[in-house]
Design an enzyme around this catalytic site. Structure first.
Site, PDB file in Angstrom:
ATOM      1  N   GLU A  37      -0.504  -0.769 -10.116  1.00 41.89           N
ATOM      2  CA  GLU A  37      -1.050   0.568 -10.391  1.00 41.89           C
ATOM      3  C   GLU A  37       0.067   1.546 -10.080  1.00 41.89           C
ATOM      4  O   GLU A  37       0.402   1.759  -8.928  1.00 41.89           O
ATOM      5  CB  GLU A  37      -2.283   0.757  -9.503  1.00 41.89           C
ATOM      6  CG  GLU A  37      -3.278   1.710 -10.103  1.00 41.89           C
ATOM      7  CD  GLU A  37      -3.046   3.089  -9.559  1.00 41.89           C
ATOM      8  OE1 GLU A  37      -2.231   3.816 -10.173  1.00 41.89           O
ATOM      9  OE2 GLU A  37      -3.664   3.431  -8.541  1.00 41.89           O
TER      10      GLU A  37
ATOM     11  N   LYS B  32       0.762  -4.862   3.665  1.00 38.38           N
ATOM     12  CA  LYS B  32       2.002  -4.173   4.065  1.00 38.38           C
ATOM     13  C   LYS B  32       1.706  -2.691   4.003  1.00 38.38           C
ATOM     14  O   LYS B  32       1.506  -2.113   2.949  1.00 38.38           O
ATOM     15  CB  LYS B  32       3.124  -4.551   3.105  1.00 38.38           C
ATOM     16  CG  LYS B  32       4.516  -4.562   3.719  1.00 38.38           C
ATOM     17  CD  LYS B  32       5.029  -3.224   4.195  1.00 38.38           C
ATOM     18  CE  LYS B  32       5.612  -2.403   3.072  1.00 38.38           C
ATOM     19  NZ  LYS B  32       5.853  -0.993   3.498  1.00 38.38           N
TER      20      LYS B  32
ATOM     21  N   GLU C  69       5.383   3.017   5.092  1.00 34.65           N
ATOM     22  CA  GLU C  69       6.209   3.465   6.223  1.00 34.65           C
ATOM     23  C   GLU C  69       5.836   4.871   6.687  1.00 34.65           C
ATOM     24  O   GLU C  69       5.939   5.194   7.864  1.00 34.65           O
ATOM     25  CB  GLU C  69       7.695   3.503   5.824  1.00 34.65           C
ATOM     26  CG  GLU C  69       8.286   2.183   5.425  1.00 34.65           C
ATOM     27  CD  GLU C  69       8.205   1.931   3.918  1.00 34.65           C
ATOM     28  OE1 GLU C  69       7.144   2.213   3.325  1.00 34.65           O
ATOM     29  OE2 GLU C  69       9.190   1.459   3.361  1.00 34.65           O
TER      30      GLU C  69
ATOM     31  N   GLN D 118       9.393  14.355   0.003  1.00 32.95           N
ATOM     32  CA  GLN D 118       8.505  14.442  -1.162  1.00 32.95           C
ATOM     33  C   GLN D 118       8.353  15.898  -1.599  1.00 32.95           C
ATOM     34  O   GLN D 118       8.304  16.209  -2.787  1.00 32.95           O
ATOM     35  CB  GLN D 118       7.137  13.839  -0.833  1.00 32.95           C
ATOM     36  CG  GLN D 118       7.128  12.313  -0.821  1.00 32.95           C
ATOM     37  CD  GLN D 118       7.456  11.697  -2.164  1.00 32.95           C
ATOM     38  OE1 GLN D 118       7.009  12.150  -3.207  1.00 32.95           O
ATOM     39  NE2 GLN D 118       8.272  10.652  -2.149  1.00 32.95           N
TER      40      GLN D 118
ATOM     41  N   GLU E 290       6.178  12.016 -13.298  1.00 28.93           N
ATOM     42  CA  GLU E 290       5.192  12.316 -12.271  1.00 28.93           C
ATOM     43  C   GLU E 290       5.835  13.156 -11.163  1.00 28.93           C
ATOM     44  O   GLU E 290       6.880  12.790 -10.642  1.00 28.93           O
ATOM     45  CB  GLU E 290       4.692  10.984 -11.700  1.00 28.93           C
ATOM     46  CG  GLU E 290       3.492  11.095 -10.820  1.00 28.93           C
ATOM     47  CD  GLU E 290       2.941   9.716 -10.452  1.00 28.93           C
ATOM     48  OE1 GLU E 290       3.741   8.787 -10.207  1.00 28.93           O
ATOM     49  OE2 GLU E 290       1.715   9.583 -10.415  1.00 28.93           O
TER      50      GLU E 290
ATOM     51  N   ILE F 291       0.833  -1.218   0.000  1.00 30.30           N
ATOM     52  CA  ILE F 291       0.000   0.000   0.000  1.00 30.30           C
ATOM     53  C   ILE F 291       0.862   1.261   0.000  1.00 30.30           C
ATOM     54  O   ILE F 291       1.859   1.329   0.725  1.00 30.30           O
ATOM     55  CB  ILE F 291      -0.916  -0.022   1.265  1.00 30.30           C
ATOM     56  CG1 ILE F 291      -1.720  -1.335   1.333  1.00 30.30           C
ATOM     57  CG2 ILE F 291      -1.830   1.199   1.314  1.00 30.30           C
ATOM     58  CD1 ILE F 291      -2.660  -1.585   0.176  1.00 30.30           C
ATOM     59  N   PRO F 292       0.450   2.270  -0.765  1.00 33.19           N
ATOM     60  CA  PRO F 292       1.185   3.541  -0.795  1.00 33.19           C
ATOM     61  C   PRO F 292       0.694   4.515   0.284  1.00 33.19           C
ATOM     62  O   PRO F 292      -0.349   4.295   0.899  1.00 33.19           O
ATOM     63  CB  PRO F 292       0.831   4.086  -2.179  1.00 33.19           C
ATOM     64  CG  PRO F 292      -0.583   3.630  -2.382  1.00 33.19           C
ATOM     65  CD  PRO F 292      -0.705   2.290  -1.698  1.00 33.19           C
ATOM     66  N   TRP F 293       1.432   5.604   0.446  1.00 30.58           N
ATOM     67  CA  TRP F 293       1.158   6.524   1.556  1.00 30.58           C
ATOM     68  C   TRP F 293       0.162   7.629   1.212  1.00 30.58           C
ATOM     69  O   TRP F 293      -0.202   8.417   2.072  1.00 30.58           O
ATOM     70  CB  TRP F 293       2.465   7.169   2.034  1.00 30.58           C
ATOM     71  CG  TRP F 293       3.369   7.666   0.944  1.00 30.58           C
ATOM     72  CD1 TRP F 293       4.517   7.062   0.501  1.00 30.58           C
ATOM     73  CD2 TRP F 293       3.203   8.846   0.144  1.00 30.58           C
ATOM     74  NE1 TRP F 293       5.055   7.798  -0.527  1.00 30.58           N
ATOM     75  CE2 TRP F 293       4.276   8.895  -0.773  1.00 30.58           C
ATOM     76  CE3 TRP F 293       2.251   9.876   0.110  1.00 30.58           C
ATOM     77  CZ2 TRP F 293       4.424   9.923  -1.707  1.00 30.58           C
ATOM     78  CZ3 TRP F 293       2.394  10.896  -0.818  1.00 30.58           C
ATOM     79  CH2 TRP F 293       3.466  10.911  -1.714  1.00 30.58           C
TER      80      TRP F 293
ATOM     81  N   CYS G  68      -2.421   9.492  -7.964  1.00 32.37           N
ATOM     82  CA  CYS G  68      -1.819   8.906  -9.177  1.00 32.37           C
ATOM     83  C   CYS G  68      -2.556   9.358 -10.424  1.00 32.37           C
ATOM     84  O   CYS G  68      -1.968   9.482 -11.483  1.00 32.37           O
ATOM     85  CB  CYS G  68      -1.744   7.399  -9.072  1.00 32.37           C
ATOM     86  SG  CYS G  68      -3.165   6.661  -8.337  1.00 32.37           S
TER      87      CYS G  68
END
Ligand code: ADP
Length: 483
Positions: free
Chosen positions: A252, A177, A180, A336, A386, A151-153, A286
């Site tokens: 994805e 998962k 972080e 980021q 991106e 999974i992304p944040w 995204c």
């Protein structure tokens, strides 16, 4: 710190446990301050979670249920999430940076996935295939078994819900998962699964470092299917690990999606698309509308409107931005934010012009000015890669063919949009755009019901909609010889 515990644990085989790799510190990007600690899983923790999920799958505790029963359990997960939204939304805001109202939207969206896929559970049917009077032949849809969800944040709760709901509805077991950077609010999914009566081991959730726990999960020989949302590089690593075990993936991987704005577009309406398309979740989406490809006759007007929208956004701590309105929170981390600001600086060095924004805000935390760039040419890094931040690039075009070529001219192909009053022109674009999903006259039109996924480097497989159900089942054909 109200409502946030000093530490959080992982959920493995029905128990809340510490991590073999210690813990990870979570920072509030809205203030830069330490927020909490989360147990950090090592490969042994991953192994325990996968073994538990494999055991539950082998017991057929989920697979053998009548689908309506399984669907009710899945819906109960959603009901629990909806009922606890107000407790967890501030937690999500504090770890991720988004305004409180956006966190509420995310958690409502997560609940909606469980409602939708709970409802779909009993629609998964096989077929019978005529082979003459001597045989009965039929197909059944069998769950893969242990499904891994990495999974992304950016939308941790909603992204986890999206794939977990479909996997459970079809009778699979789950190991999640968590990301972080944002591993806290996602734990509500494990609480919800526990409350909804899923047996210990059916749903496991652990936080761990990508290259450690993530890699251990992606390469685990007892994982039967993997869903991943994140960067292209990590997607390739995961697909490579999956290939070693001959395991299917859904990937994805983001995009550089373009809205083509024709000379007859309704620009009053398009302002809403700009607002949501690139500044929602500080652009960390995204399917963000990160490029506007606009007819030269409307270019200046679009830039003016986009600039006004960007300047009207009040940017600051999400926890102080409780109501839906012209506001934006922090990006997820300073790293980021610095990455996005660096890409903007390189674009300017390459000849792009800042219509507004472009810099980090001088506030504690991870804030970036809402940014609009003009003078972007299709070959620049900013037009190809991106940003994953609140950065809009505006590119003019002269002819329809040129617009399509610019829109399609990246390695990605996630979503695309066309804005025009001319139906034929819109339909030509829907056919020509290299994207898994095309919006006509409304960016983000659609919902949980509509399939979503990419072409090219944006990945493969579809999430959302009924299509996603087929990620989690394999067809078994049974042929019976009659006497
Ligand atoms: P980002 O770099 O923006 O954090 P990633 O694509 O690297 O995006 O991360 C998305 C998810 O993939 C996170 O949960 C992360 O921990 C995980 N991840 C990162 N590297 C790996 C890897 N090598 N194997 C498996 N999962 C990974």
């Amino acid at each position: 710190m109200t409502g946030i515990d000093a530490a959080y644990r992982n959920y493995i085989d029905g128990a809340w446990v510490p991590g073999g790799a210690g813990h990870i510190d979570v920072t509030d990007p809205g203030s830069g301050a330490h927020l909490t600690r989360v147990a950090l899983a090592d490969a042994a923790d991953v192994d325990r979670a996968v073994e538990a999920a494999a055991r539950v799958h082998a017991s057929r505790a989920l697979a053998a249920l009548r689908p309506v029963e399984r669907g009710r359990m899945v819906r109960a997960v959603g009901a629990w999430i909806a009922a606890h939204r107000n407790t967890w939304a501030p937690v999500l805001t504090r770890e991720q940076g988004k305004p409180l109202w956006e966190a509420e939207i995310e958690i409502d969206g997560a609940a909606r996935y469980f409602e939708y896929y709970g409802n779909q559970a009993e629609t998964v049917e096989g077929r019978s295939i005529p082979l003459g009077d001597g045989y009965i032949d039929y197909t059944t849809c069998e769950p893969y078994g242990v499904t891994a969800h990495i999974i992304p944040w950016n939308y941790p709760v909603e992204m986890a819900a999206r794939s977990v709901a479909a996997a459970l509805a079809t009778g699979n077991t789950v190991v999640i998962k968590s990301p972080e950077l944002t591993p806290v609010a996602i734990t509500m999914i494990a609480h919800a699964a526990q409350a909804a009566g899923f047996p210990p081991g059916a749903v496991n959730l652990l936080c761990g470092l990508g290259p450690v726990a993530g890699a251990a999960l992606a390469g685990h020989p007892k994982v039967n299917q993997i869903v991943f949302t994140g960067s292209v590089a990590t997607g390739i690593a995961i697909a490579t690990a999956a290939a070693q075990n001959v395991v299917p993936c859904v990937l994805e991987l983001g995009g550089k999606s373009a809205a083509i704005v024709h000379d007859d577009a309704d620009l009053d309406a398009f302002e809403t698309d700009i607002r949501w398309g690139i500044f929602f979740n500080a652009g960390q989406v995204c399917s963000a509308m990160s490029r506007i490809v606009v007819h030269e006759s409307r270019h200046d007007e679009v830039v003016e409107r986009a600039t006004a929208i960007a300047r009207a956004l009040s940017v600051g701590p999400g926890i102080e931005r409780r109501e839906s309105g012209p506001n934006m929170g922090a990006m997820v981390s300073q790293a980021q934010r610095d990455r996005a600001a660096g890409m903007v600086a390189r674009a300017v060095a390459a000849g792009a012009k800042l219509a507004t924004g472009g810099h980090a805000l001088n506030l504690p935390g991870a804030f970036m000015e809402p940014t609009v760039l003009t003078g972007v040419t299709p070959d620049m890094e900013i037009a190809q890669q991106e940003v994953f931040g609140p950065v809009l690039s505006v590119i003019p075009f002269r002819t329809e063919d040129e617009a399509i070529a610019i829109a399609n001219g990246t390695d990605y192909g996630l979503v695309g949009g066309v804005f025009t009053r001319d139906l034929d022109r819109a339909m030509r674009a829907t056919r020509a755009m290299r994207a898994g999903q095309v919006f006509v006259n409304e960016w983000f039109a659609g919902g949980v019901e509509t399939p979503f996924g990419g072409i090219g480097k944006s990945g493969y497989g579809r999430e959302k909609g009924r299509e996603a159900l087929w990620n989690y089942v394999q067809t078994r054909n049974t042929a019976i010889k009659l006497r």
